[in-house]
Design an enzyme around this catalytic site. Sequence first.
Site, PDB file in Angstrom:
ATOM      1  N   HIS A  59       0.793  -1.238   0.000  1.00 41.25           N
ATOM      2  CA  HIS A  59       0.000   0.000   0.000  1.00 41.25           C
ATOM      3  C   HIS A  59       0.824   1.286   0.000  1.00 41.25           C
ATOM      4  CE1 HIS A  59       0.943  -0.067   4.275  1.00 41.25           C
ATOM      5  NE2 HIS A  59       0.158  -1.112   4.495  1.00 41.25           N
ATOM      6  N   HIS A 155      -2.207  -0.440  -3.562  1.00 39.37           N
ATOM      7  CA  HIS A 155      -3.496  -0.555  -2.888  1.00 39.37           C
ATOM      8  C   HIS A 155      -3.750   0.710  -2.075  1.00 39.37           C
ATOM      9  CE1 HIS A 155      -4.473  -4.937  -3.410  1.00 39.37           C
ATOM     10  NE2 HIS A 155      -3.222  -4.901  -3.828  1.00 39.37           N
ATOM     11  N   ASP A 160      -9.647   1.477  -3.660  1.00 34.18           N
ATOM     12  CA  ASP A 160     -10.114   0.103  -3.832  1.00 34.18           C
ATOM     13  C   ASP A 160     -11.618  -0.007  -3.567  1.00 34.18           C
ATOM     14  OD1 ASP A 160      -7.576  -0.604  -4.479  1.00 34.18           O
ATOM     15  OD2 ASP A 160      -7.204  -1.871  -2.745  1.00 34.18           O
TER      16      ASP A 160
END
Length: 234
Positions: A59, A155, A160
């Site tokens: 991430h 991410h 998302d």
Amino acid sequence: MAKRQIILDTETTGINPREGHRIIEIGCVELVNRRFTGNNYHVYINPEREIEAEAIAVHGITNQRLADEPKFRDIAKSFFDYIQGAELVIHNAAFDVGFIDHEFARLRPALPPVNEYCAVLDTLKLARELHPGQKNNLDALCRRYDINNSHRTLHGALLDAEILADVYLLMTGGQVSLNLAAEQDQAEQGDSGQPVIIRSSKLKVIKASADELQAHETRLDLVQKKGGSCLWRN
């Protein structure tokens, strides 16, 4: 009665809350009667512990980035109030719900587990039922449903959640409207009988091939030879 759904995703310091890992980002997209409302929820959280290198690779969120963000206890009430009573739509729901329950249990006084005040729909389970034996992660579903996720290099919880909202609507709605909600108070009806509104107006049009058109004409010739009335040629 209006149906309120929250498309939810989290990012964390690691993969197992039982090992003390914490939530560092929450992203939520609100749908009411399958329409985007714009009433979304997004927060970064200081986890009060180190983030694993493997998680940062996924991430891109570092401890330095979160140093001045609120602790979970500071946002717990607003987050609880936001999701309470909604149906949560989550990809691999056991992971995110497990972390949320862990965070709520740490509070004093503790908040109850998610399933006591929210319904939960797992889109990974749904995708496996619709597409058995195929890849059903979010990237694979984007390719399958022709959703552009080229901006997703790492991410991120809100990004998302936004992508998952489009995937969920396409998986469950059949037909897709042209996103005319802003111009008219209507929507196309999908196979489920529910309106579908998505942010992208790009529709994939599949035309018949020359062989398919010829096969169609051959079938119409057979109808006429048997004395039938061929409505497609009238």
